[in-house]
Design an enzyme around this catalytic site. Structure first.
Site, short mmCIF file in Angstrom:
data_model
loop_
_atom_site.label_atom_id
_atom_site.label_comp_id
_atom_site.label_asym_id
_atom_site.label_seq_id
_atom_site.Cartn_x
_atom_site.Cartn_y
_atom_site.Cartn_z
N LYS A 149 -22.55 6.98 -2.84
CA LYS A 149 -22.20 8.30 -3.33
C LYS A 149 -21.88 8.33 -4.82
CE LYS A 149 -20.45 9.81 1.17
NZ LYS A 149 -19.28 10.33 1.92
N CYS A 178 -16.96 -2.60 -1.25
CA CYS A 178 -16.72 -2.86 -2.68
C CYS A 178 -16.09 -1.63 -3.35
CB CYS A 178 -18.00 -3.28 -3.38
SG CYS A 178 -17.72 -4.15 -4.96
N TYR A 216 0.85 -1.19 0.00
CA TYR A 216 0.00 0.00 0.00
C TYR A 216 0.89 1.24 0.00
CZ TYR A 216 -3.61 -3.31 1.63
OH TYR A 216 -4.46 -4.38 1.78
#
Length: 331
Positions: A218, A211, A59
């Site tokens: 939104k 997901c 990450y």
């Protein structure tokens, strides 16, 4: 404050059933980092009662771990940190290539690097991110067990492993956590990983319960993603299929409203109702942690679960699993 917890084998204290996911905090594939906001986000999660933080070297190529280490050093906490290993990458900064690598020497190097970035002496939960089929699983497990015996790891876990692969791992070392994808749209692990976890007393850390924002409520048909956003290549976010997923989202939103809950809380609660599961709540801004406590203190009814299944059958009868996210094998 979050009070719903689970006990993970090898850890002294129970952990919250919602964990903070820090993939986006690393910046890579998420439009770049915003470290000060990320630190505030981690602090907001701790203040909300979340005491499990999930990260990984890949990450942001170590950046997410560094930010987590900084945030925890700046604030008194009782946090449990789960990180991963087993993904390597090429040296160039532009257009880096990932590949799976769980060779024993690489494992030891990654653990040492993670300890330094996280500013800790012991990693609470160390997981193999993806199975490396070019390295015997028992060799990887044996090295992790050595590191655990040395006091550098408290609990071991695996991510994206099949039951057959976990059986091989467990012959050498215990598995305390299993991390697969699980959300309203990606449910394959319900039939495989969840029964395995229950049978072997492992806790599931479900990644992607929202997901990748699709279940945030939104998004609209006009939502677009830049090329450096992983969703630009996710079939679920590409029209016309994207519109079918949005139609299902609209119906889930109505169900959530009938319970006076946000869609986010509804989606994560559905995941937690699957069994011994912790849901990873991804965030990179403090306001994205708001509402996490709406997840606790209730469950979906059987009628609601059946309605969820009916909505999925109507709009996305052929669900797409996130297999496109898997890094390639080592060459």
């Amino acid at each position: 404050m979050a009070t719903d917890t689970l006990q993970i084998s090898g850890l002294e204290k129970p952990v919250s059933r919602v964990a903070l996911g820090t993939w986006a905090i690393g910046g890579w594939m998420w439009g770049g980092p915003d470290d000060d906001n990320a630190v505030r986000t981690i602090h907001a999660a701790l203040d909300a009662g979340i005491n499990l933080i999930d990260t990984a070297p890949v990450y942001g190529f170590g950046h997410s771990e560094e930010v987590v280490g900084r945030a925890l050093a700046e604030k008194p906490h009782q946090a449990v940190v789960a990180t991963k290993l087993g993904i390597n990458w090429t040296a160039e900064e532009e257009n880096r290539k990932l590949f799976r690598d769980s060779r024993p020497a690489r494992i030891r190097q990654e653990v040492e690097d993670s300890l330094r970035r996280l500013r800790v002496d012991t990693i609470d939960i160390q997981q193999i991110h993806w199975p490396d089929t070019k390295t015997p699983i028992d060799e990887s497990a044996r090295e992790l067990q050595k590191l655990r015996d040395e006091g550098k790891i408290r609990a071991l876990g695996v991510s994206n492993f099949s039951p057959e692969q976990m059986d091989i791992f467990r012959e050498v070392a215990p598995i305390a956590t299993i991390q697969p994808p699980l959300n309203l749209f990606e449910r394959t692990t319900e039939k495989t990983i969840l029964p395995y976890a229950k049978e072997h007393n492992a806790v599931v850390l479900a990644y992607g319960p929202l997901c990748r924002g699709l279940l945030s409520g939104k998004m609209s048909a006009e939502t677009a993603f830049p090329e450096n956003d992983l969703r630009a290549n996710d079939p679920k976010f590409i029209k016309p299929r994207f519109l079918s997923y949005l139609a299902a989202v609209d119906e889930f939103k109505e169900m959530a409203a009938q319970r006076n809950k946000s869609l986010l809380a509804f989606a994560v609660r559905w995941v937690l109702d699957r069994g011994p599961v912790i849901g990873l709540w991804g965030a990179r801004k403090p306001e994205q942690v708001h509402g996490v406590n709406d997840v606790f203190g209730w469950s979906l009814t059987e009628d609601e679960k059946q309605k969820v299944d009916a909505i999925l059958a109507r709009h996305v009868p052929e669900a797409i699993d996130p297999t496109y996210m898997a890094p390639p094998e080592r060459s």
